[in-house]
Design an enzyme around this catalytic site. Structure first.
Site, PDB file in Angstrom:
ATOM      1  N   TYR A 215       0.845  -1.202   0.000  1.00 26.06           N
ATOM      2  CA  TYR A 215       0.000   0.000   0.000  1.00 26.06           C
ATOM      3  C   TYR A 215       0.871   1.239   0.000  1.00 26.06           C
ATOM      4  O   TYR A 215       1.855   1.307   0.747  1.00 26.06           O
ATOM      5  CB  TYR A 215      -0.914   0.034   1.235  1.00 26.06           C
ATOM      6  CG  TYR A 215      -2.360  -0.147   0.840  1.00 26.06           C
ATOM      7  CD1 TYR A 215      -3.021   0.854   0.129  1.00 26.06           C
ATOM      8  CD2 TYR A 215      -3.042  -1.321   1.122  1.00 26.06           C
ATOM      9  CE1 TYR A 215      -4.325   0.684  -0.272  1.00 26.06           C
ATOM     10  CE2 TYR A 215      -4.349  -1.493   0.726  1.00 26.06           C
ATOM     11  CZ  TYR A 215      -4.980  -0.487   0.017  1.00 26.06           C
ATOM     12  OH  TYR A 215      -6.267  -0.657  -0.384  1.00 26.06           O
TER      13      TYR A 215
ATOM     14  N   LYS B  87      -1.565   0.301 -24.963  1.00 27.46           N
ATOM     15  CA  LYS B  87      -1.930   0.175 -26.384  1.00 27.46           C
ATOM     16  C   LYS B  87      -0.655   0.328 -27.218  1.00 27.46           C
ATOM     17  O   LYS B  87       0.243  -0.491 -27.045  1.00 27.46           O
ATOM     18  CB  LYS B  87      -3.043   1.157 -26.715  1.00 27.46           C
ATOM     19  CG  LYS B  87      -4.324   0.810 -25.926  1.00 27.46           C
ATOM     20  CD  LYS B  87      -5.490   1.744 -26.173  1.00 27.46           C
ATOM     21  CE  LYS B  87      -6.677   1.313 -25.306  1.00 27.46           C
ATOM     22  NZ  LYS B  87      -7.809   2.272 -25.404  1.00 27.46           N
TER      23      LYS B  87
ATOM     24  N   GLU C 113      -0.583   4.816  -0.580  1.00 25.77           N
ATOM     25  CA  GLU C 113      -1.399   5.998  -0.883  1.00 25.77           C
ATOM     26  C   GLU C 113      -0.547   7.257  -0.734  1.00 25.77           C
ATOM     27  O   GLU C 113       0.259   7.361   0.197  1.00 25.77           O
ATOM     28  CB  GLU C 113      -2.611   6.055   0.058  1.00 25.77           C
ATOM     29  CG  GLU C 113      -3.669   5.043  -0.330  1.00 25.77           C
ATOM     30  CD  GLU C 113      -4.855   5.028   0.620  1.00 25.77           C
ATOM     31  OE1 GLU C 113      -4.847   5.770   1.613  1.00 25.77           O
ATOM     32  OE2 GLU C 113      -5.795   4.252   0.360  1.00 25.77           O
TER      33      GLU C 113
ATOM     34  N   ASP D  19      -6.908  12.976 -25.194  1.00 23.99           N
ATOM     35  CA  ASP D  19      -6.811  11.589 -24.739  1.00 23.99           C
ATOM     36  C   ASP D  19      -6.085  10.831 -25.838  1.00 23.99           C
ATOM     37  O   ASP D  19      -6.672  10.499 -26.861  1.00 23.99           O
ATOM     38  CB  ASP D  19      -8.227  11.048 -24.505  1.00 23.99           C
ATOM     39  CG  ASP D  19      -8.246   9.569 -24.177  1.00 23.99           C
ATOM     40  OD1 ASP D  19      -7.174   8.929 -24.208  1.00 23.99           O
ATOM     41  OD2 ASP D  19      -9.349   9.046 -23.913  1.00 23.99           O
TER      42      ASP D  19
ATOM     43  N   THR E  89      -3.636   5.714 -22.083  1.00 18.18           N
ATOM     44  CA  THR E  89      -3.409   4.381 -21.540  1.00 18.18           C
ATOM     45  C   THR E  89      -1.928   4.091 -21.741  1.00 18.18           C
ATOM     46  O   THR E  89      -1.253   4.756 -22.527  1.00 18.18           O
ATOM     47  CB  THR E  89      -4.209   3.304 -22.296  1.00 18.18           C
ATOM     48  OG1 THR E  89      -3.847   3.364 -23.682  1.00 18.18           O
ATOM     49  CG2 THR E  89      -5.707   3.516 -22.161  1.00 18.18           C
TER      50      THR E  89
ATOM     51  N   ARG F 207      -0.807  -2.731 -18.326  1.00 15.35           N
ATOM     52  CA  ARG F 207      -2.159  -2.181 -18.434  1.00 15.35           C
ATOM     53  C   ARG F 207      -2.352  -1.061 -17.422  1.00 15.35           C
ATOM     54  O   ARG F 207      -2.131  -1.263 -16.223  1.00 15.35           O
ATOM     55  CB  ARG F 207      -3.155  -3.315 -18.174  1.00 15.35           C
ATOM     56  CG  ARG F 207      -4.609  -2.978 -18.385  1.00 15.35           C
ATOM     57  CD  ARG F 207      -5.400  -4.254 -18.536  1.00 15.35           C
ATOM     58  NE  ARG F 207      -5.024  -4.894 -19.788  1.00 15.35           N
ATOM     59  CZ  ARG F 207      -5.634  -4.674 -20.960  1.00 15.35           C
ATOM     60  NH1 ARG F 207      -6.669  -3.878 -21.035  1.00 15.35           N
ATOM     61  NH2 ARG F 207      -5.221  -5.268 -22.047  1.00 15.35           N
TER      62      ARG F 207
HETATM   63  C1  PLP Z   1      -8.888   2.535 -24.614  1.00 18.81           C
HETATM   64  C2  PLP Z   1      -9.286   3.939 -24.431  1.00 18.81           C
HETATM   65  C3  PLP Z   1      -9.603   4.434 -23.166  1.00 18.81           C
HETATM   66  C4  PLP Z   1      -9.847   3.564 -21.951  1.00 18.81           C
HETATM   67  O1  PLP Z   1      -8.816   2.824 -21.512  1.00 18.81           O
HETATM   68  P1  PLP Z   1      -9.100   1.611 -20.487  1.00 18.81           P
HETATM   69  O2  PLP Z   1      -7.719   1.286 -20.041  1.00 18.81           O
HETATM   70  O3  PLP Z   1      -9.776   0.545 -21.265  1.00 18.81           O
HETATM   71  O4  PLP Z   1      -9.943   2.125 -19.372  1.00 18.81           O
HETATM   72  C5  PLP Z   1      -9.850   5.791 -23.039  1.00 18.81           C
HETATM   73  N1  PLP Z   1      -9.801   6.600 -24.098  1.00 18.81           N
HETATM   74  C6  PLP Z   1      -9.525   6.153 -25.341  1.00 18.81           C
HETATM   75  C7  PLP Z   1      -9.498   7.114 -26.482  1.00 18.81           C
HETATM   76  C8  PLP Z   1      -9.275   4.796 -25.555  1.00 18.81           C
HETATM   77  O5  PLP Z   1      -9.066   4.350 -26.784  1.00 18.81           O
END
Ligand code: PLP
Length: 426
Positions: free
Chosen positions: A66, A241, A68, A212, A238, A247
């Site tokens: 932990y 990807k 925090e 994003d 993220t 992850r």
């Molecule tokens: C995949 C994705 C997310 C969310 O990611 P998670 O890890 O699945 O919660 C947010 N925004 C965009 C544009 C994405 O492609």
């Protein structure tokens, strides 16, 4: 003084062998999933394969801790070593993206977005984001998502003619809506995004700008996609990807937003950070700083171009006419089928894709007009342009005859044979 027995980690008994003995049911399901990953062509644009080093960090003793708070300012004792790990992740992310401030604690991309909204907005504030049906993400204001319930989202989309973002239309909407925040970024958009143009629009209406970059972070890191960081108040991503890490999620921002972002992540939204995942992020960010990652990112794009050429030449329509990045949206209706049949038939041939709504789709989301196809995962396994062209030819053959069981079985066998030479890392 006697030391308590603790073997160095690299000399400890193999944890996989221990799992097999301790819990055969879970072990067996994991083993089957490993086999599935090895024997299938993974074209889901949001997936990738992490390195063995990232996998080891993910499966480490840091899951026990932990912590925090932030490095150097925790609410728990015993954080001196996890502090090192989290600080490495932060420093590497700052260096890789040239960001002023980074928070590496978001558990995934979706909570990273919610935390960013909490930092930038008040409930009820107006936000503009890309419509889900045109390639945006659930967390960009979908009615059934928390984002759409807390904030007043106004969706923008692509032009019906070019199927690309229409910056004039976005400006018109911004002048009408007067949003507090303009949000950009997508889950299914095959073209580059012009962040400079969006910043100009945001400035004109006195709005904040957030991007994003979940899908394109690896391409941005390699400088093969325009960089949103200089133009944005806040950038979320993220890490699993195109960035090819553990992850999770991450928030990058200007120094002036640092405190608000950190407080939104914890204690605003989350409790304790997942230090094992943060270790996996640190390792992956280290990998992304190597020159070899730039080569990887260029290969992602080159492979996608090769595949897009083949699909296009066979008479499948590509949304916007092609791609600049790691994915294409393929309209399968010219072959007289929909996305559901396409996804299913390709799956039987050992090729994994997802059905996807196309902009202005007249079909329903459970059986839309298209599929989304991406190159990041198979590029990690070492496939090159020749293999991507071959896969495209198999896809065309399957989509032409989705009911031909014999043809599909023969392609599935060829898929397995090709993949034998390209093992999944780890
Ligand atoms: C995949 C994705 C997310 C969310 O990611 P998670 O890890 O699945 O919660 C947010 N925004 C965009 C544009 C994405 O492609």
């Amino acid at each position: 003084m006697t030391q308590s027995p603790l073997l160095p980690w690299d000399q400890s008994p193999d944890p996989r062998a221990i799992l097999k003995e301790a819990d055969p049911a879970v072990f067996e399901a994991i083993e089957k999933e490993r086999r599935r990953q090895q024997d299938h062509i993974e074209l889901i644009a949001s997936e990738n394969y992490v390195s063995a080093a990232v996998l080891a960090a993910d499966g480490s003793a840091l899951t026990n801790k932990y912590a925090e708070g932030l490095p150097g300012a925790r609410y728990y004792g015993g954080c001196e070593y996890v502090d090192i790990v989290e600080q490495l992740a932060i420093d590497r992310a700052k260096k890789l993206f040239g960001a002023e401030h980074v928070n590496v604690q978001p558990h995934a991309g979706a909570p990273a977005n919610i935390a960013a909204y909490m930092a930038l907005l008040q409930p009820g504030d107006k936000v503009m984001g890309m419509k889900l049906s045109h390639g945006g993400h659930l967390t960009h204001g979908a009615k059934f998502n928390l984002s759409g319930k807390i904030y007043e989202f106004h969706g923008y989309g692509v032009s019906p003619q070019t199927e690309m973002l229409d910056y004039d239309a976005i400006r018109d909407l911004a002048l009408e809506v007067r949003p507090r925040l303009i949000l950009a970024g997508a889950s299914a958009y095959p073209r580059k995004i012009d962040f400079k143009a969006l910043r100009q629009i945001a400035d004109e209406v006195d709005a904040l700008l957030m991007v994003d970059m979940a899908h394109i972070a690896g391409l941005v890191a390699a400088r093969l996609h325009p960089d949103p960081i200089p133009y944005c108040d806040v950038v979320t991503t993220t890490t699993h990807k195109t960035l090819r890490g553990a992850r999770g999620g991450m928030i990058l921002c200007k120094a002036e937003w640092a405190r608000k972002v950190d407080k939104a992540v914890f204690p605003g939204l989350q409790g304790g950070p997942l230090l094992h995942q943060i270790a996996g992020k640190a390792v992956a960010l280290g990998e992304a700083l190597q020159p070899s990652f730039k080569v990887y990112a260029q290969n992602i794009i080159d492979n996608m171009q090769a595949m897009a050429d083949e699909l296009n030449a066979a008479g499948l329509r590509l949304v916007s006419g092609g791609t600049d990045n790691h994915l294409v949206l393929v309209d399968v209706t010219p072959f007289g089928i929909g996305g559901a049949i396409a996804e299913d038939a390709l799956g039987r041939a050992g090729i994994t894709v997802n059905k996807n709504l196309l902009p202005y789709d007249t079909r329903k989301s459970m059986d839309p007009s298209g599929i989304r196809v991406g190159s990041p995962a198979m590029t990690t396994r070492g496939l090159g342009q020749e293999e991507f062209r071959q896969i495209a030819r198999w896809m065309v053959a399957v989509l032409r005859k989705p009911d031909d069981g014999e043809l599909i079985a023969s392609i599935a066998a060829q898929v397995k044979e090709m993949l034998a030479a390209f093992p999944v890392p780890g």
